[in-house]
Design an enzyme around this catalytic site. Structure first.
Site, PDB file in Angstrom:
ATOM      1  N   ALA A 162      -3.122   3.509  -0.085  1.00 59.98           N
ATOM      2  CA  ALA A 162      -1.974   2.912  -1.189  1.00 59.98           C
ATOM      3  C   ALA A 162      -2.422   3.030  -2.542  1.00 59.98           C
ATOM      4  CB  ALA A 162      -1.579   1.458  -0.811  1.00 59.98           C
ATOM      5  N   SER A 167      -0.867  -2.020  -2.173  1.00 62.88           N
ATOM      6  CA  SER A 167      -1.657  -2.341  -0.750  1.00 62.88           C
ATOM      7  C   SER A 167      -1.286  -3.720  -0.418  1.00 62.88           C
ATOM      8  CB  SER A 167      -3.313  -2.411  -0.937  1.00 62.88           C
ATOM      9  OG  SER A 167      -3.990  -2.760  -0.038  1.00 62.88           O
ATOM     10  N   ASP A 176      -8.412  -6.092   7.965  1.00 65.67           N
ATOM     11  CA  ASP A 176      -8.877  -4.915   8.694  1.00 65.67           C
ATOM     12  C   ASP A 176      -9.721  -5.609   9.791  1.00 65.67           C
ATOM     13  OD1 ASP A 176      -7.162  -3.043   7.555  1.00 65.67           O
ATOM     14  OD2 ASP A 176      -8.621  -2.585   6.240  1.00 65.67           O
ATOM     15  N   GLU A 221      -2.678   2.314  12.339  1.00 71.06           N
ATOM     16  CA  GLU A 221      -3.757   1.978  11.973  1.00 71.06           C
ATOM     17  C   GLU A 221      -4.067   0.832  13.169  1.00 71.06           C
ATOM     18  OE1 GLU A 221      -4.465   0.691   8.026  1.00 71.06           O
ATOM     19  OE2 GLU A 221      -3.914   2.778   7.180  1.00 71.06           O
TER      20      GLU A 221
HETATM   21 ZN   LIG Z   1      -5.921  -2.336   5.964  1.00 67.63          ZN
END
Ligand SMILES: [Zn+2]
Length: 254
Positions: A162, A167, A176, A221
């Site tokens: 991004a 982001s 994450d 993702e």
């Molecule tokens: Zn991420």
């Protein structure tokens, strides 16, 4: 015979009329109702049976292509390729990550929204009870951090990265997730299977699912989760992205 047909015709006409009156009464109670579009609303409503979707489709036909900064839908902060955050946006309730496994980096304190972190801790504990050692790989990412990452990785795949300010990590609500043994969560791991089935119970959704790239703007993702709170169950059970949830179930008033 003729008489009967006329009676049936009048009956149908009056029931259509009363449907329309009910429709008008209901839809005009919404804040984003615009009387100029009443006919269009009615035609569309007959095909989808949803007031919210009807209003959004007519009032905001460019939802998926229009950009706004710092945009909340109800209490949900939406950040994607189009919806960014300003440079000075810092989430209010950031707290330091301490009680769970996380990646320690020099000169960096890992932070996350307080409520999101409380729930993440519960998620990690539950995983641990099933012998899965989750590891927080990244959490809040400031605008400056995004900028430095952006500068140091000039070649990038747009489906994963991004631009600074865009982001979701800047919201303090995105994480994450990695594992101690296997690295960033990928689909074939036990950790991923666990997260896929359980993250929603703690308010997290898989933010960039497979086959939804055209909506999210991101490649699949399996490691990136977003805290959304109590709506996570509905999103999970209906296999939605955050964008789809907002567009179909929240009246857009902007
Ligand atoms: Zn991420």
């Amino acid at each position: 015979m003729k008489k009967i047909l006329i009676i049936i015709f009048l009956f149908l006409l009056s029931s259509c009329r009363s449907d329309f009156i009910t429709f008008k009464k209901n839809i005009s109670s919404y804040k984003s109702y615009n009387p100029n579009h009443l006919k269009d609303y009615y035609e569309l409503y007959k095909t989808n049976n949803s007031y919210i979707l009807t209003l959004n489709l007519i009032n905001h036909p460019t939802f998926y292509t229009t950009s706004y900064n710092q945009i909340y839908y109800n209490d949900i902060l939406l950040v994607n390729k189009l919806h960014g955050l300003t440079k000075d946006f810092i989430p209010k309730n950031l707290v330091e990550v301490k009680n769970i496994n996380f990646v320690k980096r020099t000169n960096e304190i890992m932070m996350l929204d307080k409520v999101a972190l409380t729930n993440l801790e519960l998620l990690f504990m539950d995983a641990k009870s099933q012998n899965i050692d989750l590891l927080l790989y990244s959490a809040y990412r400031s605008y400056d951090k995004q900028l430095s990452l952006w500068k140091t990785t000039p070649t990038f795949d747009n489906l994963y990265k991004a631009v600074p300010g865009y982001s979701e990590h800047q919201t303090g609500l995105a994480v994450d997730i990695s594992t101690i043994d296997e690295g960033l969560t990928s689909t074939k791991t036990k950790a991923y299977e666990y997260l896929e089935k359980n993250a929603y119970k703690y308010g997290f959704i898989l933010r960039y699912p497979k086959d939804k790239t055209d909506i999210t703007g991101y490649a699949y993702e399996p490691w990136h989760f977003r805290y959304v709170g109590s709506i996570s169950t509905f999103i999970y059970e209906n296999n939605l992205t955050l964008e789809e949830y907002i567009y179909n179930y929240i009246e857009i008033k902007q």
